[in-house]
Each structure stands twice: as structure tokens, then as C-alpha cells.
Design a protein around this motif. Structure first.
Motif, short mmCIF file in Angstrom:
data_model
loop_
_atom_site.label_atom_id
_atom_site.label_comp_id
_atom_site.label_asym_id
_atom_site.label_seq_id
_atom_site.Cartn_x
_atom_site.Cartn_y
_atom_site.Cartn_z
N ARG A 7 0.83 -1.08 0.00
CA ARG A 7 -0.03 -0.14 -0.19
C ARG A 7 0.98 1.24 -0.10
NH1 ARG A 7 -4.60 -1.12 4.75
NH2 ARG A 7 -5.39 -3.04 3.56
N GLY A 8 1.97 1.05 0.15
CA GLY A 8 3.00 2.20 0.22
C GLY A 8 3.58 2.79 1.58
N TYR A 9 3.03 2.01 2.74
CA TYR A 9 3.77 2.33 4.04
C TYR A 9 5.14 2.26 4.20
CZ TYR A 9 -1.34 2.58 5.88
OH TYR A 9 -2.55 2.70 5.93
N GLY A 10 5.55 3.14 4.85
CA GLY A 10 6.90 2.94 5.30
C GLY A 10 7.46 2.33 6.46
N LYS A 11 8.59 2.00 6.84
CA LYS A 11 8.99 1.14 8.21
C LYS A 11 8.41 1.78 9.38
CE LYS A 11 13.21 1.47 9.92
NZ LYS A 11 14.44 1.13 10.49
N VAL A 12 8.48 3.03 9.46
CA VAL A 12 8.10 3.70 10.78
C VAL A 12 6.52 3.61 10.91
CG1 VAL A 12 8.01 6.12 12.15
CG2 VAL A 12 9.88 5.13 10.68
N LYS A 13 5.82 4.00 9.65
CA LYS A 13 4.55 4.00 9.90
C LYS A 13 3.92 2.32 10.19
CE LYS A 13 0.50 6.30 7.54
NZ LYS A 13 0.06 6.82 6.58
N ILE A 14 4.52 1.60 9.61
CA ILE A 14 4.14 0.13 9.74
C ILE A 14 4.19 -0.18 11.23
CG2 ILE A 14 4.65 -2.32 9.27
CD1 ILE A 14 5.47 -1.44 6.38
N ILE A 15 5.52 0.36 11.91
CA ILE A 15 5.67 -0.31 13.23
C ILE A 15 4.68 0.43 14.15
CG2 ILE A 15 7.25 0.15 15.08
CD1 ILE A 15 9.77 -0.19 13.03
N LEU A 16 4.41 1.65 13.92
CA LEU A 16 3.50 2.58 14.56
C LEU A 16 1.92 1.85 14.45
CD1 LEU A 16 4.08 6.22 13.71
CD2 LEU A 16 4.72 5.06 16.06
N GLU A 17 1.57 1.40 13.46
CA GLU A 17 0.58 0.77 13.03
C GLU A 17 0.21 -0.61 13.70
OE1 GLU A 17 -3.42 1.16 11.18
OE2 GLU A 17 -1.79 2.39 10.86
N LEU A 18 1.24 -1.38 13.54
CA LEU A 18 1.08 -2.65 13.97
C LEU A 18 1.41 -3.05 15.46
CD1 LEU A 18 2.49 -4.73 10.90
CD2 LEU A 18 0.04 -4.38 11.69
N TRP A 19 2.47 -2.29 15.95
CA TRP A 19 2.96 -2.52 17.33
C TRP A 19 2.32 -1.48 18.17
CZ3 TRP A 19 6.14 -4.27 13.65
CH2 TRP A 19 6.44 -5.71 13.59
N GLY A 20 1.90 -0.30 17.91
CA GLY A 20 1.37 0.75 18.64
C GLY A 20 2.28 1.39 19.42
N ALA A 21 3.73 1.23 18.96
CA ALA A 21 4.75 1.92 19.70
C ALA A 21 4.76 3.53 19.16
CB ALA A 21 6.24 1.26 19.32
N SER A 22 5.42 4.20 20.17
CA SER A 22 5.45 5.82 19.85
C SER A 22 6.81 5.98 19.12
CB SER A 22 5.27 6.58 21.14
OG SER A 22 6.44 6.23 22.06
N LYS A 23 6.81 6.98 18.33
CA LYS A 23 7.71 7.38 17.62
C LYS A 23 9.29 7.74 18.30
CE LYS A 23 8.67 9.74 13.28
NZ LYS A 23 8.05 10.59 12.22
N GLY A 24 8.92 8.03 19.55
CA GLY A 24 10.04 8.76 20.40
C GLY A 24 11.35 7.93 20.19
N GLY A 25 11.35 6.55 20.21
CA GLY A 25 12.49 5.77 20.26
C GLY A 25 12.82 5.28 21.49
N GLY A 26 11.64 4.90 22.22
CA GLY A 26 11.93 4.17 23.46
C GLY A 26 12.04 2.78 23.23
N ALA A 27 12.05 2.09 24.35
CA ALA A 27 12.51 0.66 24.51
C ALA A 27 11.41 0.04 23.47
CB ALA A 27 12.50 0.10 25.52
N LYS A 28 9.97 0.44 23.71
CA LYS A 28 9.02 -0.41 23.02
C LYS A 28 8.95 -0.29 21.45
CE LYS A 28 4.20 -0.98 22.98
NZ LYS A 28 2.89 -0.55 23.27
N TYR A 29 9.60 0.98 21.02
CA TYR A 29 9.81 1.07 19.56
C TYR A 29 10.94 0.32 18.99
CZ TYR A 29 10.60 3.32 15.17
OH TYR A 29 10.75 3.51 13.88
N LYS A 30 12.06 0.37 20.11
CA LYS A 30 13.56 -0.38 19.47
C LYS A 30 12.91 -2.08 19.49
CE LYS A 30 16.84 2.84 20.77
NZ LYS A 30 17.86 3.05 21.57
N ALA A 31 12.20 -2.54 20.30
CA ALA A 31 11.79 -3.76 20.44
C ALA A 31 11.00 -4.14 19.16
CB ALA A 31 11.23 -4.37 21.72
N ALA A 32 9.92 -3.25 18.77
CA ALA A 32 9.10 -3.22 17.70
C ALA A 32 10.03 -3.31 16.28
CB ALA A 32 8.03 -2.34 17.74
N GLU A 33 10.77 -2.57 16.45
CA GLU A 33 11.82 -2.32 14.98
C GLU A 33 12.61 -3.64 14.87
OE1 GLU A 33 14.81 0.75 12.97
OE2 GLU A 33 14.48 0.95 15.24
#
Length: 182
Positions: free
Chosen positions: A147-173
Motif C-alpha cells: 500500500r506504500g507504507y514506510g517502516k516507521v508507519k508500519i511499526i506505529l500501526e502494528l505494534w502501537g509503539a510511539s515514534k520517540g525511540g523508546g524501548a518499546k519502539y526499538k523492540a518493535a523495530e
């Protein structure tokens, strides 16, 4: 017809010019009159023969020009057909020597080239077995990428992690990379 007329007028003129002095006497007045008429008739025949000869010459010249034009047209047509045939043979020879690539063949060649380049550059690493949940998540990732989503948007969409770079976001990445194979 004109050649026959020319010949008849020439022979008549010569006959009318030469015959009266030899046949008729100058002492008889009637003979002098006939000689005069014969000489005038001879001149008339000569002038008419000259006029006919000029007309005949012009007609022959016109016919010769007409024949040259027809010959020239035939030569041009022949040269054009030879040129067209030569160009066609040249194109056929080029097609034989350099055939047009078939799109299906091109796809196969590209797939082989990609397979060779990927097998040469990277050693094959066996992928770990994914569970059914992970496979579903990987399919969702692929659908979102389509659909054209990028990596960050997919992580935000599927894992619900915030973009701030916290531990949850790094684990999701890290999970994203493992599922996508990056």
C-alpha cells in the motif's frame, strides 16, 4: 504516310524541273508556258517537301523524347523497387542476427540474473521457522508495504509503539527487521 508524301513530292519536283526543258521546245510559245508552269509546280513541290520534312523531323524528335521519358520512368521505378527490396532484405538480416527480445524471455533472463547475483553475493542463510502469529504479522507487513507504507508507519500501526525511540519502539523495530529479513 508522311515519308511516302515526302518521297512523292521530291520525285515530282525533280521530274517537273528536269523534264520540260528536255521534252519541250523554247520556240513554241505554248511550250514556254508549260515549262513555266512546270517550274513553278516543281518549286511548290520542293517547298511542300521541305515543310513535310520539318514536320516529320519534329514528330520523330517528339517520339524520341517521349521514349526517353518512358525509359527514364522505367529505370527510376526499377531502381526504387531494387532499393526497397534491398532495405527489406537488410531489415530481415538484422532481425535474424539480432532478434527482438521476447518479453517472456527477458523476464526469465532477469530472474536468472537476480538469482545468480543474490546467490553469488550472499551465502544462503536458512531462515528460522516462524510461528503462525509471526507469519500473519509478516503478511500484514507485506500488505502495508504494498500500500506504500514506510517502516516507521508500519511499526506505529502494528505494534502501537510511539515514534520517540523508546524501548518499546526499538523492540518493535527489531521484530520488524526479523520478520522482513532486513
Amino acid at each position: 504516310m508522311s515519308l511516302l508524301k515526302l518521297s512523292a513530292l521530291t520525285i515530282s519536283g525533280i521530274t517537273l524541273w528536269l523534264a520540260p526543258p528536255a521534252i519541250l521546245s523554247r520556240k513554241i510559245p505554248m511550250h514556254n508556258l508549260v515549262q513555266g508552269i512546270a517550274l513553278v509546280s516543281a518549286f511548290a513541290c520542293c517547298f511542300e517537301a521541305r515543310r513535310t520534312a520539318i514536320a516529320l523531323g519534329k514528330a520523330e524528335e517528339f517520339e524520341a523524347m517521349e521514349q526517353r521519358a518512358i525509359t527514364g520512368d522505367a529505370e527510376d521505378e526499377l531502381a526504387t523497387s531494387v532499393y526497397v527490396a534491398e532495405q527489406k532484405r537488410r531489415q530481415e538480416a538484422e532481425q535474424i542476427l539480432n532478434p527482438a527480445p521476447n518479453p517472456n524471455d527477458m523476464v526469465l533472463l532477469l530472474e536468472r540474473a537476480l538469482a545468480l547475483s543474490s546467490s553469488e553475493s550472499e551465502p544462503e542463510i536458512s531462515e528460522p521457522e516462524l510461528t503462525s502469529e509471526e507469519q500473519e504479522l509478516a503478511e500484514k507487513i507485506m500488505n502495508l508495504k504494498v500500500r506504500g507504507y514506510g517502516k516507521v508507519k508500519i511499526i506505529l500501526e502494528l505494534w502501537g509503539a510511539s515514534k520517540g525511540g523508546g524501548a518499546k519502539y526499538k523492540a518493535a523495530e527489531a521484530e520488524y527487521r526479523r520478520l522482513v529479513g532486513e
